[in-house]
Design a protein around this motif. Structure first.
Motif, PDB file in Angstrom:
ATOM      1  N   GLY A  66     -29.902 -65.060 -54.005  1.00 26.38           N
ATOM      2  CA  GLY A  66     -30.746 -65.404 -55.146  1.00 26.38           C
ATOM      3  C   GLY A  66     -29.960 -65.947 -56.326  1.00 26.38           C
ATOM      4  N   VAL A  67     -28.843 -66.628 -56.029  1.00 26.89           N
ATOM      5  CA  VAL A  67     -28.003 -67.191 -57.087  1.00 26.89           C
ATOM      6  C   VAL A  67     -27.711 -68.653 -56.773  1.00 26.89           C
ATOM      7  CG1 VAL A  67     -26.919 -64.954 -57.597  1.00 26.89           C
ATOM      8  CG2 VAL A  67     -25.837 -66.480 -55.949  1.00 26.89           C
ATOM      9  N   SER A  68     -27.135 -69.353 -57.736  1.00 28.91           N
ATOM     10  CA  SER A  68     -26.742 -70.744 -57.515  1.00 28.91           C
ATOM     11  C   SER A  68     -25.500 -70.778 -56.624  1.00 28.91           C
ATOM     12  CB  SER A  68     -26.426 -71.426 -58.845  1.00 28.91           C
ATOM     13  OG  SER A  68     -25.228 -70.905 -59.397  1.00 28.91           O
ATOM     14  N   VAL A  69     -25.215 -71.952 -56.076  1.00 26.97           N
ATOM     15  CA  VAL A  69     -24.018 -72.108 -55.246  1.00 26.97           C
ATOM     16  C   VAL A  69     -22.769 -71.793 -56.079  1.00 26.97           C
ATOM     17  CG1 VAL A  69     -22.602 -73.760 -53.956  1.00 26.97           C
ATOM     18  CG2 VAL A  69     -25.089 -73.737 -53.646  1.00 26.97           C
ATOM     19  N   GLU A  71     -22.533 -69.795 -58.648  1.00 30.13           N
ATOM     20  CA  GLU A  71     -22.467 -68.341 -58.832  1.00 30.13           C
ATOM     21  C   GLU A  71     -22.009 -67.658 -57.541  1.00 30.13           C
ATOM     22  OE1 GLU A  71     -25.898 -67.315 -62.096  1.00 30.13           O
ATOM     23  OE2 GLU A  71     -26.554 -68.083 -60.141  1.00 30.13           O
ATOM     24  N   TRP A  72     -22.497 -68.160 -56.398  1.00 26.88           N
ATOM     25  CA  TRP A  72     -22.087 -67.567 -55.125  1.00 26.88           C
ATOM     26  C   TRP A  72     -20.588 -67.739 -54.903  1.00 26.88           C
ATOM     27  CZ3 TRP A  72     -22.948 -63.919 -52.050  1.00 26.88           C
ATOM     28  CH2 TRP A  72     -22.201 -63.830 -50.880  1.00 26.88           C
ATOM     29  N   LEU A  73     -20.068 -68.921 -55.211  1.00 27.43           N
ATOM     30  CA  LEU A  73     -18.637 -69.153 -55.037  1.00 27.43           C
ATOM     31  C   LEU A  73     -17.820 -68.191 -55.890  1.00 27.43           C
ATOM     32  CD1 LEU A  73     -18.605 -73.041 -54.838  1.00 27.43           C
ATOM     33  CD2 LEU A  73     -18.249 -71.414 -52.958  1.00 27.43           C
ATOM     34  N   GLU A  74     -18.305 -67.875 -57.070  1.00 28.00           N
ATOM     35  CA  GLU A  74     -17.625 -66.905 -57.935  1.00 28.00           C
ATOM     36  C   GLU A  74     -17.697 -65.507 -57.318  1.00 28.00           C
ATOM     37  OE1 GLU A  74     -15.444 -65.321 -61.037  1.00 28.00           O
ATOM     38  OE2 GLU A  74     -15.712 -67.400 -60.445  1.00 28.00           O
ATOM     39  N   ILE A  75     -18.866 -65.131 -56.793  1.00 29.08           N
ATOM     40  CA  ILE A  75     -19.018 -63.835 -56.128  1.00 29.08           C
ATOM     41  C   ILE A  75     -18.075 -63.745 -54.937  1.00 29.08           C
ATOM     42  CG2 ILE A  75     -20.606 -62.448 -54.709  1.00 29.08           C
ATOM     43  CD1 ILE A  75     -22.880 -63.497 -56.581  1.00 29.08           C
ATOM     44  N   ALA A  76     -18.040 -64.807 -54.134  1.00 30.11           N
ATOM     45  CA  ALA A  76     -17.176 -64.825 -52.949  1.00 30.11           C
ATOM     46  C   ALA A  76     -15.709 -64.700 -53.347  1.00 30.11           C
ATOM     47  CB  ALA A  76     -17.419 -66.098 -52.146  1.00 30.11           C
ATOM     48  N   ARG A  77     -15.320 -65.392 -54.417  1.00 29.87           N
ATOM     49  CA  ARG A  77     -13.937 -65.312 -54.885  1.00 29.87           C
ATOM     50  C   ARG A  77     -13.615 -63.895 -55.360  1.00 29.87           C
ATOM     51  NH1 ARG A  77     -11.275 -64.895 -59.232  1.00 29.87           N
ATOM     52  NH2 ARG A  77     -13.030 -65.129 -60.628  1.00 29.87           N
ATOM     53  N   GLU A  78     -14.512 -63.294 -56.148  1.00 29.24           N
ATOM     54  CA  GLU A  78     -14.291 -61.942 -56.663  1.00 29.24           C
ATOM     55  C   GLU A  78     -14.171 -60.919 -55.539  1.00 29.24           C
ATOM     56  OE1 GLU A  78     -17.639 -61.338 -59.203  1.00 29.24           O
ATOM     57  OE2 GLU A  78     -16.772 -62.473 -60.866  1.00 29.24           O
ATOM     58  N   ARG A  79     -14.891 -61.143 -54.455  1.00 29.19           N
ATOM     59  CA  ARG A  79     -14.886 -60.214 -53.327  1.00 29.19           C
ATOM     60  C   ARG A  79     -13.873 -60.599 -52.247  1.00 29.19           C
ATOM     61  NH1 ARG A  79     -20.449 -57.523 -52.328  1.00 29.19           N
ATOM     62  NH2 ARG A  79     -21.278 -57.415 -54.432  1.00 29.19           N
ATOM     63  N   ASN A  80     -13.095 -61.649 -52.510  1.00 32.26           N
ATOM     64  CA  ASN A  80     -12.100 -62.137 -51.550  1.00 32.26           C
ATOM     65  C   ASN A  80     -12.718 -62.391 -50.180  1.00 32.26           C
ATOM     66  OD1 ASN A  80      -9.857 -62.058 -53.355  1.00 32.26           O
ATOM     67  ND2 ASN A  80      -9.784 -59.850 -53.086  1.00 32.26           N
ATOM     68  N   LEU A  81     -13.891 -63.011 -50.174  1.00 30.56           N
ATOM     69  CA  LEU A  81     -14.587 -63.284 -48.923  1.00 30.56           C
ATOM     70  C   LEU A  81     -13.998 -64.513 -48.246  1.00 30.56           C
ATOM     71  CD1 LEU A  81     -18.307 -62.751 -49.979  1.00 30.56           C
ATOM     72  CD2 LEU A  81     -16.781 -61.127 -48.848  1.00 30.56           C
ATOM     73  N   ASP A  93     -22.778 -77.848 -46.792  1.00 27.09           N
ATOM     74  CA  ASP A  93     -22.529 -77.308 -48.119  1.00 27.09           C
ATOM     75  C   ASP A  93     -22.176 -78.412 -49.116  1.00 27.09           C
ATOM     76  OD1 ASP A  93     -23.068 -74.733 -47.326  1.00 27.09           O
ATOM     77  OD2 ASP A  93     -20.961 -74.193 -47.029  1.00 27.09           O
ATOM     78  N   ALA A  94     -21.393 -79.382 -48.680  1.00 31.87           N
ATOM     79  CA  ALA A  94     -21.042 -80.500 -49.559  1.00 31.87           C
ATOM     80  C   ALA A  94     -22.286 -81.298 -49.925  1.00 31.87           C
ATOM     81  CB  ALA A  94     -20.011 -81.404 -48.879  1.00 31.87           C
ATOM     82  N   ALA A  95     -23.169 -81.515 -48.952  1.00 31.89           N
ATOM     83  CA  ALA A  95     -24.410 -82.239 -49.228  1.00 31.89           C
ATOM     84  C   ALA A  95     -25.271 -81.478 -50.227  1.00 31.89           C
ATOM     85  CB  ALA A  95     -25.169 -82.487 -47.928  1.00 31.89           C
ATOM     86  N   ALA A  96     -25.339 -80.169 -50.056  1.00 34.09           N
ATOM     87  CA  ALA A  96     -26.129 -79.347 -50.981  1.00 34.09           C
ATOM     88  C   ALA A  96     -25.522 -79.398 -52.382  1.00 34.09           C
ATOM     89  CB  ALA A  96     -26.188 -77.895 -50.481  1.00 34.09           C
ATOM     90  N   ALA A  97     -24.192 -79.396 -52.482  1.00 34.72           N
ATOM     91  CA  ALA A  97     -23.544 -79.459 -53.788  1.00 34.72           C
ATOM     92  C   ALA A  97     -23.800 -80.799 -54.466  1.00 34.72           C
ATOM     93  CB  ALA A  97     -22.039 -79.235 -53.621  1.00 34.72           C
ATOM     94  N   HIS A  98     -23.849 -81.877 -53.692  1.00 31.40           N
ATOM     95  CA  HIS A  98     -24.134 -83.189 -54.280  1.00 31.40           C
ATOM     96  C   HIS A  98     -25.548 -83.267 -54.830  1.00 31.40           C
ATOM     97  CE1 HIS A  98     -20.308 -84.381 -52.995  1.00 31.40           C
ATOM     98  NE2 HIS A  98     -20.551 -85.571 -52.504  1.00 31.40           N
ATOM     99  N   GLU A  99     -26.449 -82.496 -54.247  1.00 36.32           N
ATOM    100  CA  GLU A  99     -27.847 -82.492 -54.721  1.00 36.32           C
ATOM    101  C   GLU A  99     -27.972 -81.831 -56.082  1.00 36.32           C
ATOM    102  OE1 GLU A  99     -30.356 -80.768 -51.767  1.00 36.32           O
ATOM    103  OE2 GLU A  99     -29.721 -82.188 -50.229  1.00 36.32           O
ATOM    104  N   LEU A 100     -26.985 -81.029 -56.454  1.00 40.37           N
ATOM    105  CA  LEU A 100     -27.014 -80.361 -57.753  1.00 40.37           C
ATOM    106  C   LEU A 100     -26.764 -81.367 -58.797  1.00 40.37           C
ATOM    107  CD1 LEU A 100     -24.984 -77.164 -56.885  1.00 40.37           C
ATOM    108  CD2 LEU A 100     -27.447 -77.403 -56.990  1.00 40.37           C
TER     109      LEU A 100
END
Length: 100
Positions: A66-69, A71-81, A93-100
């Motif tokens: 339920g977050v933006s891409v 925000e998710w990347l920040e969550i993933a980084r914080e959790r070392n995912l 994922d790149a296509a989705a990021a370009h749509e932003l």
């Protein structure tokens, strides 16, 4: 707004009253906040588990959480995912990021 009823153990009720006093709010407001925060935490935890296992891409994990891409990347980084994404996943994922 919907209404629900739930029975809670006495020790949880004592904790609820203590937090309500700490926040200077009524118990109903504290329950609503706790429920919202708990549901958000569950969504992020489930998204993290699925992302880590490679079941979902970055974009899908963001939607589940339920977050933006971003925000998710920040969550993933914080959790070392880390995940084993395929080239197709990265392209999606790149296509989705370009749509932003």
């Amino acid at each position: 707004m919907g209404s629900i009823s739930a029975r809670i153990p006495e020790e949880d009720e004592a904790d609820l009253e203590a937090v309500a006093e700490l926040l200077d709010e009524d118990k109903s407001s504290v329950i609503r906040k706790a429920l919202r925060e708990g549901l958000d935490d569950i969504r992020v935890r489930m998204a993290a588990e699925q992302y880590q296992s490679g079941e979902v891409s970055v974009n899908q994990a963001a939607r589940l959480a339920g977050v933006s891409v971003a925000e998710w990347l920040e969550i993933a980084r914080e959790r070392n995912l880390t995940t084993q994404l395929t080239p197709d996943d990265l392209a999606d994922d790149a296509a989705a990021a370009h749509e932003l």
